[in-house]
Structures are given as structure tokens and as C-alpha cells.
Design a protein around this motif. Structure first.
Motif, PDB file in Angstrom:
ATOM      1  N   VAL A  28      54.533  -9.629  68.090  1.00 46.23           N
ATOM      2  CA  VAL A  28      54.047 -10.117  66.849  1.00 46.23           C
ATOM      3  C   VAL A  28      53.185 -11.287  67.037  1.00 46.23           C
ATOM      4  CG1 VAL A  28      56.287  -9.628  65.590  1.00 46.23           C
ATOM      5  CG2 VAL A  28      55.969 -11.837  66.948  1.00 46.23           C
ATOM      6  N   SER A  29      52.727 -11.720  68.345  1.00 48.33           N
ATOM      7  CA  SER A  29      51.696 -12.859  68.582  1.00 48.33           C
ATOM      8  C   SER A  29      50.648 -12.133  69.312  1.00 48.33           C
ATOM      9  CB  SER A  29      52.300 -13.916  69.163  1.00 48.33           C
ATOM     10  OG  SER A  29      53.209 -14.445  68.218  1.00 48.33           O
ATOM     11  N   ASN A  30      49.435 -12.558  68.890  1.00 52.21           N
ATOM     12  CA  ASN A  30      48.116 -12.296  69.818  1.00 52.21           C
ATOM     13  C   ASN A  30      47.725 -13.279  70.317  1.00 52.21           C
ATOM     14  OD1 ASN A  30      48.110  -9.766  68.336  1.00 52.21           O
ATOM     15  ND2 ASN A  30      47.116 -10.657  66.388  1.00 52.21           N
ATOM     16  N   PRO A  31      47.080 -12.973  71.738  1.00 53.71           N
ATOM     17  CA  PRO A  31      46.348 -13.867  72.328  1.00 53.71           C
ATOM     18  C   PRO A  31      45.120 -14.390  71.578  1.00 53.71           C
ATOM     19  CG  PRO A  31      45.787 -11.775  73.317  1.00 53.71           C
ATOM     20  CD  PRO A  31      46.753 -11.475  72.269  1.00 53.71           C
ATOM     21  N   CYS A  32      44.794 -15.911  72.178  1.00 61.78           N
ATOM     22  CA  CYS A  32      43.596 -16.686  71.664  1.00 61.78           C
ATOM     23  C   CYS A  32      42.458 -16.100  72.088  1.00 61.78           C
ATOM     24  CB  CYS A  32      43.527 -18.127  72.144  1.00 61.78           C
ATOM     25  SG  CYS A  32      42.656 -19.210  71.580  1.00 61.78           S
ATOM     26  N   MET A  33      41.709 -15.601  71.037  1.00 62.19           N
ATOM     27  CA  MET A  33      40.474 -14.812  71.357  1.00 62.19           C
ATOM     28  C   MET A  33      39.344 -15.602  71.025  1.00 62.19           C
ATOM     29  SD  MET A  33      41.342 -11.618  71.943  1.00 62.19           S
ATOM     30  CE  MET A  33      40.436 -10.334  71.738  1.00 62.19           C
ATOM     31  N   THR A  74      36.092 -16.177  69.219  1.00 63.05           N
ATOM     32  CA  THR A  74      35.344 -15.149  67.961  1.00 63.05           C
ATOM     33  C   THR A  74      34.068 -14.671  68.141  1.00 63.05           C
ATOM     34  OG1 THR A  74      34.605 -17.483  66.989  1.00 63.05           O
ATOM     35  CG2 THR A  74      36.886 -16.658  66.376  1.00 63.05           C
ATOM     36  N   ALA A  75      33.105 -15.266  68.847  1.00 62.86           N
ATOM     37  CA  ALA A  75      31.840 -14.484  69.035  1.00 62.86           C
ATOM     38  C   ALA A  75      31.760 -13.646  70.089  1.00 62.86           C
ATOM     39  CB  ALA A  75      31.005 -15.783  69.582  1.00 62.86           C
ATOM     40  N   THR A  76      32.468 -13.359  70.980  1.00 59.95           N
ATOM     41  CA  THR A  76      32.692 -12.464  72.172  1.00 59.95           C
ATOM     42  C   THR A  76      33.768 -11.438  71.971  1.00 59.95           C
ATOM     43  OG1 THR A  76      33.545 -13.729  73.753  1.00 59.95           O
ATOM     44  CG2 THR A  76      31.011 -13.657  73.750  1.00 59.95           C
ATOM     45  N   SER A  77      34.841 -11.747  71.237  1.00 63.15           N
ATOM     46  CA  SER A  77      36.035 -11.258  71.338  1.00 63.15           C
ATOM     47  C   SER A  77      36.663 -10.909  72.662  1.00 63.15           C
ATOM     48  CB  SER A  77      35.725  -9.875  70.683  1.00 63.15           C
ATOM     49  OG  SER A  77      35.221  -9.767  69.304  1.00 63.15           O
ATOM     50  N   ALA A  78      36.448 -12.096  73.526  1.00 63.77           N
ATOM     51  CA  ALA A  78      37.022 -11.990  74.789  1.00 63.77           C
ATOM     52  C   ALA A  78      38.471 -13.108  74.697  1.00 63.77           C
ATOM     53  CB  ALA A  78      36.165 -12.505  75.852  1.00 63.77           C
ATOM     54  N   ILE A  79      39.359 -12.421  75.590  1.00 63.57           N
ATOM     55  CA  ILE A  79      40.669 -13.405  75.519  1.00 63.57           C
ATOM     56  C   ILE A  79      40.335 -14.514  76.258  1.00 63.57           C
ATOM     57  CG2 ILE A  79      42.982 -13.430  76.231  1.00 63.57           C
ATOM     58  CD1 ILE A  79      43.013 -10.242  75.943  1.00 63.57           C
ATOM     59  N   LEU A  80      40.443 -15.523  75.695  1.00 67.14           N
ATOM     60  CA  LEU A  80      40.632 -17.056  76.250  1.00 67.14           C
ATOM     61  C   LEU A  80      41.724 -17.317  76.961  1.00 67.14           C
ATOM     62  CD1 LEU A  80      38.752 -18.992  73.199  1.00 67.14           C
ATOM     63  CD2 LEU A  80      37.860 -17.966  75.540  1.00 67.14           C
ATOM     64  N   TYR A  81      42.962 -17.147  76.139  1.00 68.89           N
ATOM     65  CA  TYR A  81      44.309 -17.568  76.690  1.00 68.89           C
ATOM     66  C   TYR A  81      45.284 -16.570  76.346  1.00 68.89           C
ATOM     67  CZ  TYR A  81      42.199 -21.987  77.963  1.00 68.89           C
ATOM     68  OH  TYR A  81      41.609 -23.157  78.564  1.00 68.89           O
ATOM     69  N   TYR A  82      46.288 -16.322  77.123  1.00 71.09           N
ATOM     70  CA  TYR A  82      47.457 -15.491  76.579  1.00 71.09           C
ATOM     71  C   TYR A  82      48.259 -16.407  76.106  1.00 71.09           C
ATOM     72  CZ  TYR A  82      45.510 -11.681  79.102  1.00 71.09           C
ATOM     73  OH  TYR A  82      44.478 -10.878  79.534  1.00 71.09           O
ATOM     74  N   GLY A  83      47.876 -16.870  74.792  1.00 71.96           N
ATOM     75  CA  GLY A  83      48.894 -17.848  73.969  1.00 71.96           C
ATOM     76  C   GLY A  83      48.255 -18.006  72.747  1.00 71.96           C
ATOM     77  N   CYS A 138      46.082 -20.088  69.780  1.00 75.51           N
ATOM     78  CA  CYS A 138      45.022 -21.050  69.681  1.00 75.51           C
ATOM     79  C   CYS A 138      45.356 -22.377  69.370  1.00 75.51           C
ATOM     80  CB  CYS A 138      43.596 -20.606  68.894  1.00 75.51           C
ATOM     81  SG  CYS A 138      42.790 -19.216  69.764  1.00 75.51           S
ATOM     82  N   SER A 139      45.229 -23.630  69.820  1.00 71.72           N
ATOM     83  CA  SER A 139      45.482 -24.686  69.220  1.00 71.72           C
ATOM     84  C   SER A 139      44.658 -25.128  68.471  1.00 71.72           C
ATOM     85  CB  SER A 139      45.729 -25.906  70.682  1.00 71.72           C
ATOM     86  OG  SER A 139      44.394 -25.795  71.351  1.00 71.72           O
ATOM     87  N   TRP A 140      43.351 -25.002  68.441  1.00 66.33           N
ATOM     88  CA  TRP A 140      42.309 -24.933  67.323  1.00 66.33           C
ATOM     89  C   TRP A 140      41.142 -24.423  67.855  1.00 66.33           C
ATOM     90  CZ3 TRP A 140      44.371 -29.790  69.430  1.00 66.33           C
ATOM     91  CH2 TRP A 140      43.419 -30.123  70.654  1.00 66.33           C
ATOM     92  N   TRP A 153      56.075 -13.295  75.953  1.00 66.73           N
ATOM     93  CA  TRP A 153      55.712 -14.258  74.880  1.00 66.73           C
ATOM     94  C   TRP A 153      55.241 -14.008  73.544  1.00 66.73           C
ATOM     95  CZ3 TRP A 153      51.017 -14.997  72.712  1.00 66.73           C
ATOM     96  CH2 TRP A 153      49.949 -14.219  73.556  1.00 66.73           C
ATOM     97  N   GLN A 154      54.862 -12.722  73.442  1.00 66.57           N
ATOM     98  CA  GLN A 154      54.181 -11.925  72.346  1.00 66.57           C
ATOM     99  C   GLN A 154      55.372 -11.514  71.444  1.00 66.57           C
ATOM    100  OE1 GLN A 154      51.219  -9.370  74.207  1.00 66.57           O
ATOM    101  NE2 GLN A 154      49.964 -10.073  72.934  1.00 66.57           N
TER     102      GLN A 154
END
Length: 94
Positions: free
Chosen positions: A36-41, A43-52, A54-56, A72-73
């Protein structure tokens, strides 16, 4: 501005801080069967930043897992964020 104790400019950098930005992540106690949860992506490159979550946007995220561990997902997260102005630092010394 990152403050480090090893630099001679740490005191100068400390004077430049005008506010503190804080993010708190709350996780539900109920585990869902589906993911039910997605990793933090990025927005410009659609790459995964963190597996959790986004804080902002454009900032760091809370790393909760890895690409191999998807446990965690199965939980829902809510991010609470605020900016705390440093009241006594807003006005320059007179």
C-alpha cells in the motif's frame, strides 16, 4: 546550511539559520496484505530516491526499507511537517 564542528565557519553558519524544518512519520499499526506504500520517487527522473515515504518534495526522505525488503510497504504512513522560525534570530543585532 549544514553545521559541522570541524570547520572554522561553523559559528558563521549558525548565525545564518532562520528556521528549522521538521518532518515526523507516523505508521499505522495495521498491516495490510497488499503493498500500500510506494518508495519516494524523484519527480523529474522517476528514479527511486529512498525506500520509504517522502518527507517533503525535493528534500530527504525517511529510509524505512530496502529494495530486497518490502515489509515496510504493507503499512500506511502519514508525514507531518512544519517549519519553526527561530524568533530571536529573525532580527539582526542592533
Amino acid at each position: 546550511v549544514a553545521l559541522t564542528a570541524n570547520t572554522s565557519t561553523a559559528s558563521d553558519n549558525r548565525q545564518r539559520i532562520k528556521a528549522i524544518r521538521i518532518a515526523v512519520v507516523a505508521r499505522s499499526s495495521k498491516r495490510d496484505g497488499a503493498l500500500v506504500s510506494n518508495p519516494c520517487m524523484d519527480t523529474a527522473t522517476s528514479a527511486i530516491l529512498y525506500y520509504g515515504p517522502c518527507s517533503w518534495e525535493g528534500g530527504p526522505a525517511i529510509a524505512l526499507g530496502s529494495s530486497a525488503d518490502t515489509e515496510w510497504q504493507h503499512y500506511r504512513y502519514r508525514v507531518y511537517q512544519t517549519v519553526i522560525p527561530m524568533r530571536n534570530v529573525l532580527w539582526p543585532d542592533l
